[in-house]
Design an enzyme around this catalytic site. Sequence first.
Site, PDB file in Angstrom:
ATOM      1  N   LEU A  65      -9.546  10.760   7.318  1.00  0.00           N
ATOM      2  CA  LEU A  65      -8.505  11.438   7.433  1.00  0.00           C
ATOM      3  C   LEU A  65      -7.517  11.371   6.367  1.00  0.00           C
ATOM      4  O   LEU A  65      -8.022  10.366   5.565  1.00  0.00           O
ATOM      5  CB  LEU A  65      -7.824  11.486   8.546  1.00  0.00           C
ATOM      6  CG  LEU A  65      -7.714  11.713   9.726  1.00  0.00           C
ATOM      7  CD1 LEU A  65      -7.084  11.522  10.866  1.00  0.00           C
ATOM      8  CD2 LEU A  65      -8.532  13.111   9.806  1.00  0.00           C
ATOM      9  N   ASP A  66      -7.035  12.274   5.532  1.00  0.00           N
ATOM     10  CA  ASP A  66      -6.455  12.056   4.093  1.00  0.00           C
ATOM     11  C   ASP A  66      -5.418  11.061   4.706  1.00  0.00           C
ATOM     12  O   ASP A  66      -4.599  10.792   5.825  1.00  0.00           O
ATOM     13  CB  ASP A  66      -5.510  13.337   3.783  1.00  0.00           C
ATOM     14  CG  ASP A  66      -6.346  14.147   3.060  1.00  0.00           C
ATOM     15  OD1 ASP A  66      -7.351  14.058   2.937  1.00  0.00           O
ATOM     16  OD2 ASP A  66      -6.162  15.697   4.174  1.00  0.00           O
ATOM     17  N   LYS A  67      -4.395   9.836   3.760  1.00  0.00           N
ATOM     18  CA  LYS A  67      -3.920   9.866   3.740  1.00  0.00           C
ATOM     19  C   LYS A  67      -2.791   9.670   4.689  1.00  0.00           C
ATOM     20  O   LYS A  67      -1.652   9.366   5.383  1.00  0.00           O
ATOM     21  CB  LYS A  67      -3.253   9.109   3.005  1.00  0.00           C
ATOM     22  CG  LYS A  67      -2.448   7.604   2.441  1.00  0.00           C
ATOM     23  CD  LYS A  67      -1.529   7.967   1.048  1.00  0.00           C
ATOM     24  CE  LYS A  67      -0.539   6.646   1.199  1.00  0.00           C
ATOM     25  NZ  LYS A  67       0.588   6.388  -0.407  1.00  0.00           N
ATOM     26  N   THR A  69      -2.331  12.786   7.094  1.00  0.00           N
ATOM     27  CA  THR A  69      -2.828  12.910   8.079  1.00  0.00           C
ATOM     28  C   THR A  69      -2.509  11.987   9.227  1.00  0.00           C
ATOM     29  O   THR A  69      -3.467  11.004   9.110  1.00  0.00           O
ATOM     30  CB  THR A  69      -4.377  13.883   7.998  1.00  0.00           C
ATOM     31  OG1 THR A  69      -4.036  14.848   6.716  1.00  0.00           O
ATOM     32  CG2 THR A  69      -4.250  13.904   8.815  1.00  0.00           C
TER      33      THR A  69
END
Length: 237
Positions: A65-67, A69
């Site tokens: 997951l993105d930082k 998110t």
Amino acid sequence: MIDVPQLSAEDIQARVLHRDGLMLVIDKPAGLPVHRGPKGGANLEASFDALRFGLPRPPVLAHRLDKDTSGCLVLGRHRKATASLGLLFKHGRISKTYWTVVEGGPTEDEGTIDLALGRLNAERGWWQKPDPDGQKAVTNWKVLGRGQILTQDLTWLAMEPVTGRTHQLRVHSSATGWPIVGDNIYGNGPRFGEPTLHLHSREIGIPISRNKDPVRVVAPVPQHMQDRLLACGWNGE
């Protein structure tokens, strides 16, 4: 945009949402990258040793997951399990539902975004853009509520990525005219300070065993999204 300090063993253990012999699902906080960056710093993987729960090795990421998110993140507990999970993700067998709050919003109540994506440029690494010659990217979405804070119209969406492209939901939202609140790359979010990205991996369904129903895990709503979700009709659960 927020930066979260390194999680202690107790902190990351408290974020375990599901645990069995094959995998863990943890509630990733917004603001903490999953991997160690080139400059070092806090990251989620550095705390995985506290998640062995009796096994000889720590778990490993089955996806990312993105930082910024938050929400459901799946870890494989041993090599065979991680390989199986990787194939399930690769072939689209795992169902993923994200909750987002977007600026403005669609006029319809549900729909599908079919918009191919490609890399923005070589300098920007993972950043993406709509690109007719890029990789196919499809997102289903449904309106869960609408509201307003001050003079800003907001829409609460459930978004389900059919494909798993980098930054897919963020680019699809922005390109359709309703960027995700707090998106500092594709939307109108700040470079520093609030609001943090309103993108949360709310629920995941994993068909890990052939003879059993998929494992379904729900992540609680993070603090930074609660005010805008309440404004859109969320009941607090």
